[in-house]
Design a protein around this motif. Structure first.
Motif, short mmCIF file in Angstrom:
data_model
loop_
_atom_site.label_atom_id
_atom_site.label_comp_id
_atom_site.label_asym_id
_atom_site.label_seq_id
_atom_site.Cartn_x
_atom_site.Cartn_y
_atom_site.Cartn_z
N ILE A 228 0.83 -1.21 0.00
CA ILE A 228 0.00 0.00 0.00
C ILE A 228 0.86 1.25 0.00
O ILE A 228 0.60 2.21 -0.73
CB ILE A 228 -0.96 -0.01 1.21
CG1 ILE A 228 -1.92 -1.19 1.11
CG2 ILE A 228 -1.73 1.30 1.29
CD1 ILE A 228 -2.82 -1.36 2.32
N ALA A 229 1.93 1.27 0.81
CA ALA A 229 2.81 2.44 0.87
C ALA A 229 3.44 2.72 -0.49
O ALA A 229 3.49 3.88 -0.95
CB ALA A 229 3.89 2.23 1.92
N ALA A 230 3.91 1.67 -1.16
CA ALA A 230 4.51 1.86 -2.49
C ALA A 230 3.47 2.33 -3.50
O ALA A 230 3.73 3.22 -4.31
CB ALA A 230 5.16 0.56 -2.95
N ALA A 231 2.28 1.74 -3.45
CA ALA A 231 1.22 2.11 -4.39
C ALA A 231 0.81 3.57 -4.22
O ALA A 231 0.61 4.30 -5.20
CB ALA A 231 0.02 1.20 -4.21
N MET A 232 0.70 4.02 -2.97
CA MET A 232 0.27 5.40 -2.72
C MET A 232 1.32 6.41 -3.15
O MET A 232 1.01 7.49 -3.65
CB MET A 232 -0.10 5.57 -1.25
CG MET A 232 -1.32 4.77 -0.84
SD MET A 232 -2.78 5.20 -1.83
CE MET A 232 -3.81 3.74 -1.59
N ASN A 233 2.60 6.11 -2.96
CA ASN A 233 3.64 7.02 -3.39
C ASN A 233 3.68 7.12 -4.91
O ASN A 233 3.84 8.21 -5.46
CB ASN A 233 4.99 6.57 -2.85
CG ASN A 233 5.29 7.13 -1.48
OD1 ASN A 233 5.91 8.18 -1.33
ND2 ASN A 233 4.81 6.44 -0.45
N LEU A 234 3.53 5.99 -5.60
CA LEU A 234 3.47 6.04 -7.07
C LEU A 234 2.22 6.77 -7.54
O LEU A 234 2.25 7.51 -8.53
CB LEU A 234 3.52 4.63 -7.65
CG LEU A 234 4.90 3.98 -7.72
CD1 LEU A 234 4.80 2.59 -8.34
CD2 LEU A 234 5.88 4.84 -8.54
N MET A 235 1.11 6.57 -6.83
CA MET A 235 -0.12 7.27 -7.17
C MET A 235 0.09 8.78 -7.08
O MET A 235 -0.30 9.54 -7.98
CB MET A 235 -1.25 6.84 -6.22
CG MET A 235 -2.56 7.58 -6.43
SD MET A 235 -3.33 7.18 -8.00
CE MET A 235 -4.87 8.08 -7.87
N ILE A 265 0.11 -1.30 -13.33
CA ILE A 265 1.26 -1.40 -12.44
C ILE A 265 0.86 -2.33 -11.29
O ILE A 265 -0.12 -2.05 -10.58
CB ILE A 265 1.68 -0.03 -11.89
CG1 ILE A 265 2.09 0.90 -13.04
CG2 ILE A 265 2.82 -0.16 -10.88
CD1 ILE A 265 2.41 2.32 -12.59
N VAL A 266 1.56 -3.44 -11.15
CA VAL A 266 1.28 -4.41 -10.09
C VAL A 266 2.38 -4.34 -9.05
O VAL A 266 3.57 -4.45 -9.38
CB VAL A 266 1.16 -5.84 -10.66
CG1 VAL A 266 1.03 -6.86 -9.54
CG2 VAL A 266 -0.03 -5.94 -11.60
N ILE A 267 1.98 -4.17 -7.78
CA ILE A 267 2.92 -4.09 -6.66
C ILE A 267 2.53 -5.17 -5.67
O ILE A 267 1.41 -5.18 -5.15
CB ILE A 267 2.87 -2.70 -5.99
CG1 ILE A 267 3.09 -1.60 -7.03
CG2 ILE A 267 3.89 -2.60 -4.87
CD1 ILE A 267 2.81 -0.20 -6.52
N LEU A 548 4.38 5.71 6.13
CA LEU A 548 4.12 4.39 6.70
C LEU A 548 2.64 4.05 6.58
O LEU A 548 1.79 4.92 6.39
CB LEU A 548 4.53 4.34 8.18
CG LEU A 548 6.02 4.51 8.50
CD1 LEU A 548 6.21 4.57 10.01
CD2 LEU A 548 6.83 3.38 7.91
N VAL A 549 2.35 2.76 6.73
CA VAL A 549 0.97 2.27 6.73
C VAL A 549 0.78 1.39 7.96
O VAL A 549 1.65 0.58 8.30
CB VAL A 549 0.66 1.46 5.45
CG1 VAL A 549 -0.75 0.87 5.52
CG2 VAL A 549 0.81 2.33 4.21
N ARG A 550 -0.35 1.57 8.66
CA ARG A 550 -0.71 0.73 9.81
C ARG A 550 -2.13 0.23 9.64
O ARG A 550 -3.02 0.95 9.19
CB ARG A 550 -0.62 1.54 11.11
CG ARG A 550 0.76 1.79 11.62
CD ARG A 550 1.37 0.54 12.27
NE ARG A 550 2.65 0.87 12.87
CZ ARG A 550 3.82 0.93 12.22
NH1 ARG A 550 3.83 0.68 10.92
NH2 ARG A 550 4.93 1.24 12.84
#
Length: 727
Positions: A228-235, A265-267, A548-550
């Protein structure tokens, strides 16, 4: 005036004698422009080209529009910057300039010159035409167009006249107004990306698909925190290229087919990645720590980017690599390995750079100094390399080093500096300092707490005798050296408000200690809404922030020292009930709607159909904020997501709380005081703030009171002694 008339008579007599000697007859409609130009020693420019250039059709065209601009004075200029991406195969470039000129313009000796990257390409005559707007076209040679940023400069040479000759002292009447319909048009074909990572974000984002329609960012159905963290930064990074609307989607892999993507894009953690995607990856991660990035095609032959790792935390490092153009530009193949810890090296370098943040020289920003050529008012802009979240703090300074020509009227010549368009300093020029002058000052307090994208530097270069003088384009002049510097400290003290959209979730262009608190099993709808929220705050974001994601069920108060973002309903996100009593609009006990408060009485039906974006102070840490995007049902949250996709709708998000109705209407409320609306401190608070002053006052008062008592006692005793003596 008499002298000028006599000169005109003598010149006319000379022309008449020359006609008689050569036997050349001049009709009444002789080209007086050529004659006058010959007298002035100038070759007249041709009339404007009003025919639009004809080209072979291309698949794509891009128009870059001018901002409305008025050029004033005898000699003035304006720049337009345009970018040529590396994936464009450019076939032609031309400019269309729509303009108006002063009715006092002397058309025989006034002109406009266009240059590309400091190379002059065409000059045209300027003439007034009965108040009508005019259009000119100029073909830009492809040999002068380069990949990356280009500069088109428009330089106007405008002279005035009256019934007796030219009168250039009235420089305010020398003007050329460029209309906002003016633009540069580029015709191009798109290059084959050849599965090269160096082209990223192309073809996933491109100028011919400015909304990102068809692009889907998918995470595994397990949706790990790192995914999720990687997806949101790319978004956030990819959304920077969207303008009027953002159509990029975020979802779980199981919902991917329903999105019908044209680019994906698949993460995913490697263990969560379905076998069909493992088979398409260039290679499995070569260790338990590194991540791999593969640019390939999916089963339908459409572009597919795979980001995977055996270590969940390494996925964000791969996203940072893709966000960093200096790193992607090195990847000329379809696959790359991202070593764990590489982002930390960049973060450490960022922290060192942050120590010098705000310190810039003109060479750092422009690569050169700044030139001013021609008489009267000349101005130029220093476009600041600050992020959209920048707010000026106290202590800002500007140190200019400059020189100028010695033929000025120094009683009227000066330099002026503006913060945006607000004047902040000026200085008169002097002959003794012409070869090396300085202007050093601290930025005034009245602009502290504001933001500006540029600093305007103006020179008024006045010459004592400009009446009817011929063009001398290289004088007078002024030059601000490349060593000139600005110090622009960024403020971290601002009010919680959507009007300061990046605060507190971004600082210096990067995510600022952001934590997403997501439900324990996030759905595609929740991820899609989070993607739009992060895109709103991440427009133009740089890599290597703190993000971060929690899971809501795993969140503890120890995680509270972050700027928190969450979304969901009372029942879907278990963290929302924990902060319900802190919300401006609280949920009803059953969680099916919202309660009224001191600012708005809500009907029961209406309260069950709205979504609310609430920005509140964090209950866990000082100087932190919480953004809760809440609704009574998944349908109300879907309305919020649709609302956020339109940039014109996002402009309605103001103050610190916004209710979004089903019809996409928005109502804003202010629950927290802004910086300008701070209350007077309470008496107890004043005592605490001024403790030393209070103690000093108390001690001094006590001492004076004791001295007064002592004086009274002495006086009483003296009186008693006198009475005894009298007896």
């Amino acid at each position: 005036m008499k002298i000028r008339k006599k000169i005109g008579v003598y010149l006319g007599l000379v022309l008449f004698i020359m006609q008689g000697l050569t036997g050349t007859a001049y009709a009444d409609n002789t080209d007086t422009v050529n004659t006058d130009a010959a007298i002035m020693g100038e070759t007249p420019p041709p009339p404007p080209d009003t025919t639009e250039p004809v080209h072979e059709p291309t698949s794509y065209t891009q128009d870059i529009f001018f901002p409305r601009k008025t050029l004033k004075g005898i000699y003035s200029s304006a720049d337009l910057y345009f970018n040529i991406p590396d994936y464009w195969d450019v076939k032609y470039v031309y400019a269309q300039i729509q303009y108006d000129v002063s009715q006092l313009l002397e058309g025989k000796r006034s002109s406009v010159t266009l240059s590309i990257n400091d190379v002059p390409i065409q000059s045209y005559r300027l003439e007034y035409q009965n108040g009508s707007s005019q259009i000119l076209y100029v073909q830009i040679p492809m040999s002068e167009v380069r990949t990356g940023y280009n500069t088109l400069k428009i330089t106007a040479y405008a002279r005035l006249f009256d019934e007796e000759g030219c009168v250039d002292e009235e420089s305010g009447a020398n003007w050329l107004r460029i209309d906002e319909a003016s633009h540069i048009r580029c015709g191009y074909e798109s290059k084959d990306p050849e599965h090269r990572l160096s082209y990223f974000p192309y073809p996933f984002m491109s100028t011919y698909n400015p909304t990102g329609e068809g692009l889907v960012i998918a995470v595994s159905d397990q949706a790990s925190n790192g995914e999720i963290a990687a997806a949101m930064n790319l978004m956030a990074a990819l959304s920077t290229d969207t303008k009027e609307r953002n159509d990029i989607q975020v979802c779980l892999l199981s919902d991917l087919a329903n999105k019908n993507p044209s680019r994906t894009i698949v993460i995913s953690d490697y263990e969560n990645l379905p076998q069909e995607y493992k088979d398409r990856a260039a290679k499995a991660p070569d260790s338990t720590e590194n991540a791999t990035v593969t640019f390939t095609d999916d089963a339908q032959g459409k572009p597919l980017l795979l980001i995977t790792s055996m270590a969940d935390e390494s996925l964000l490092e791969a996203a940072y690599m893709l966000m960093d153009k200096s790193r992607t530009s090195q990847e000329y193949t379809h696959a790359a390995t991202v070593e764990k810890g590489s982002a930390q090296i960049a973060m450490d370098a960022t922290q060192k750079n942050d120590m010098m943040a705000g310190h810039y020289t003109f060479e750092d920003i422009m690569g050169s100094g700044m030139s001013f050529v021609g008489p009267f008012h000349q101005e130029n802009y220093l476009y600041l390399p600050v992020s959209k979240d920048f707010v000026l703090s106290e202590g800002g300074k500007i140190a200019l080093k400059f020189r100028y020509s010695e033929n000025l009227d120094f009683t009227r010549s000066l330099i002026t500096v503006c913060w945006g368009e607000v004047p902040i300093a000026s200085k008169r020029l002097s002959k003794e300092n012409a070869s090396g002058d300085e202007l050093n000052f601290e930025i005034p307090r009245d602009v502290i707490g504001t933001s500006a994208g540029s600093i305007k530097i103006s020179f008024d270069l006045e010459i004592a005798d400009m009446l009817c003088t011929p063009r001398q384009s290289d004088m007078p002049w002024a030059y601000v050296s490349r060593e000139s510097a600005v110090f622009l400290p960024s403020s971290s003290d601002a009010a919680l408000s959507f009007d300061l959209q990046a605060f507190p979730f971004r600082r210096d262009g990067r995510f600022n200690d952001v934590m997403l608190v997501v439900s324990d099993a996030p759905s595609s709808g929740e991820l899609n809404l989070l993607g739009q929220i992060v895109a709103m705050y991440g427009n133009g974001v740089k890599p290597y922030g703190s993000f971060l994601v929690r899971r809501a069920g795993a969140f503890t108060e120890a995680d509270g020292d972050y700027n928190l973002i969450t979304t969901g309903t009372y029942g879907s996100n278990p963290w929302i009930p924990q902060i319900n009593d802190k919300l401006s609009f609280r949920y009803t006990p059953d969680g099916t709607g919202f309660e009224s408060n001191e600012q708005l009485i809500l009907s029961k039906e209406y309260a069950g159909t709205i979504g609310i974006m609430q920005l509140i102070k964090s209950p866990y840490a000082l100087n932190r904020g919480v953004l809760a995007v809440t609704g009574s049902s998944s349908e109300t949250l879907l309305n919020v997501e649709r609302f956020l996709r339109e940039s014109r709708q996002r402009s309605k998000i103001t103050k610190d709380c916004v209710i979004i109705a089903p019809d996409s209407s928005a109502t804003a409320f202010q629950f927290y005081q802004t910086t300008a609306g701070k209350k007077e401190p309470a008496p107890i608070e004043k005592l605490v703030r001024n403790k030393r002053s209070v103690i000093f006052t108390a001690v001094a008062t006590s001492a004076m009171f004791m001295m007064l008592i002592a004086v009274i006692i002495i006086l009483l005793r003296m009186r008693s002694y006198r009475k005894k003596d009298e007896k």
